[in-house]
Design a protein around this motif. Structure first.
Motif, short mmCIF file in Angstrom:
data_model
loop_
_atom_site.label_atom_id
_atom_site.label_comp_id
_atom_site.label_asym_id
_atom_site.label_seq_id
_atom_site.Cartn_x
_atom_site.Cartn_y
_atom_site.Cartn_z
N UNK A 1 -0.53 1.58 3.90
CA UNK A 1 0.02 2.79 3.29
C UNK A 1 1.40 2.56 2.66
N UNK A 2 1.85 1.31 2.64
CA UNK A 2 3.16 1.00 2.06
C UNK A 2 3.04 0.90 0.53
N UNK A 3 3.76 1.73 -0.22
CA UNK A 3 3.65 1.68 -1.68
C UNK A 3 3.97 0.29 -2.24
N UNK A 4 3.09 -0.19 -3.11
CA UNK A 4 3.33 -1.46 -3.80
C UNK A 4 3.11 -2.70 -2.97
N UNK A 5 2.66 -2.57 -1.70
CA UNK A 5 2.47 -3.75 -0.86
C UNK A 5 1.34 -4.61 -1.40
N UNK B 1 -3.78 -5.14 -8.82
CA UNK B 1 -3.06 -3.87 -8.87
C UNK B 1 -3.61 -2.89 -7.86
N UNK B 2 -2.71 -2.16 -7.21
CA UNK B 2 -3.12 -1.07 -6.34
C UNK B 2 -3.36 0.19 -7.16
N UNK C 1 3.62 0.13 -13.05
CA UNK C 1 3.00 -0.64 -14.14
C UNK C 1 1.49 -0.54 -14.01
N UNK C 2 0.85 -0.13 -15.09
CA UNK C 2 -0.61 -0.10 -15.13
C UNK C 2 -1.08 -1.39 -15.81
N UNK D 1 -2.50 -2.65 -2.23
CA UNK D 1 -3.81 -3.16 -2.66
C UNK D 1 -4.68 -3.61 -1.49
N UNK D 2 -4.28 -3.22 -0.27
CA UNK D 2 -5.06 -3.55 0.92
C UNK D 2 -6.31 -2.69 0.98
N UNK D 3 -7.47 -3.32 1.17
CA UNK D 3 -8.73 -2.61 1.38
C UNK D 3 -9.07 -2.71 2.87
N UNK D 4 -9.00 -1.58 3.58
CA UNK D 4 -9.14 -1.60 5.03
C UNK D 4 -10.51 -2.14 5.48
#
Length: 230
Positions: A30-34, A75-76, A89-90, A214-217
């Motif tokens: 849940x950390x933005x940009x991680x 990219x997340x 950034x997209x 960008x972590x996929x649990x």
């Protein structure tokens, strides 16, 4: 038998490190940009200390070692926020900022603010490479997808303040982490190549958006079960 135990121990140590890496990914889901990390394993060749009974060194691989810690810069998800000073950034690329010692660093997204000397900086006080000065009569900042920055005064008049370029790398996974989503170039990543947003493969800027981790649990849980079984 001792050699077999040693080889098994190196495998257990490697999988323990893998568990730590997965746990760190899950903790920052849940950390933005991680950006998630993973371990790359390699063969640990037998050393002279593991010689056979006749004094001949073992010629086969004698265990596992960690070759490198790899970062995934996929990219997340971009999430719209109510904060007009949030910038993401997209696509590919980074925003270039300056550290207190003047050296360059790079971030994927940031929340911008106007410093005491009216310069556009991140909330951590890192100034943008473009050194964008904001006049005192500007009440709102507008940033286009192409990186053009405009100031808007109380009467709605706009003033061009500059342009934020995108930094690209030949190998982003080679960047060195500094913490808090800040990265520095290394010999593995190569030097930064600046490009206008939306050109030459550079992503576009999205004002009012924040990039999620960008972590996929589900993927992490699968890798966790594999590591635990190993």
């Amino acid at each position: 038998m001792n050699d077999a135990l040693y080889i098994a121990a190196t495998g257990m140590k490697a999988q323990t490190a893998q568990l730590d890496s997965i746990a760190n990914n899950v903790a920052n889901a849940s950390t933005p940009g991680f950006k998630r990390s993973s371990l790359r394993f390699g063969d640990l060749m037998a050393s002279s200390s593991m010689a056979g009974a006749q004094g001949d060194a073992l010629s086969s691989p004698a265990g596992v070692k960690i070759d490198a810690i790899q970062r995934s810069f996929t990219a997340g998800e971009l999430r719209k926020t109510d904060d007009a000073m949030a910038l993401a950034i997209q696509g590919d690329g980074f925003l270039e900022v300056q550290l207190p010692d003047g050296s360059p660093a790079f971030v994927r997204s940031a929340r911008l603010e106007i410093s005491a000397d009216r310069m556009l900086t991140t909330t951590d006080g890192l100034q943008l490479r473009q050194h964008i000065h904001v006049p005192t009569d500007v009440r709102r900042i507008a940033i286009g997808e192409d990186g053009q920055v405009q100031g808007v005064d109380d009467a709605g008049r706009t003033t061009a303040l500059g342009r934020i370029d995108i930094a690209l790398f030949a190998s982003p996974s080679g960047l060195s982490p500094m913490g808090d989503g800040v990265w520095q170039a290394s010999a593995k990543s190569g030097e930064a190549m600046l490009s206008p947003a939306g050109e030459a493969g550079a992503g576009r800027l999205k004002q009012g958006y924040q990039e999620a981790s960008n972590v996929q649990l589900v993927e992490e849980m699968v890798q966790l079960m594999v590591a635990q079984r190993a």
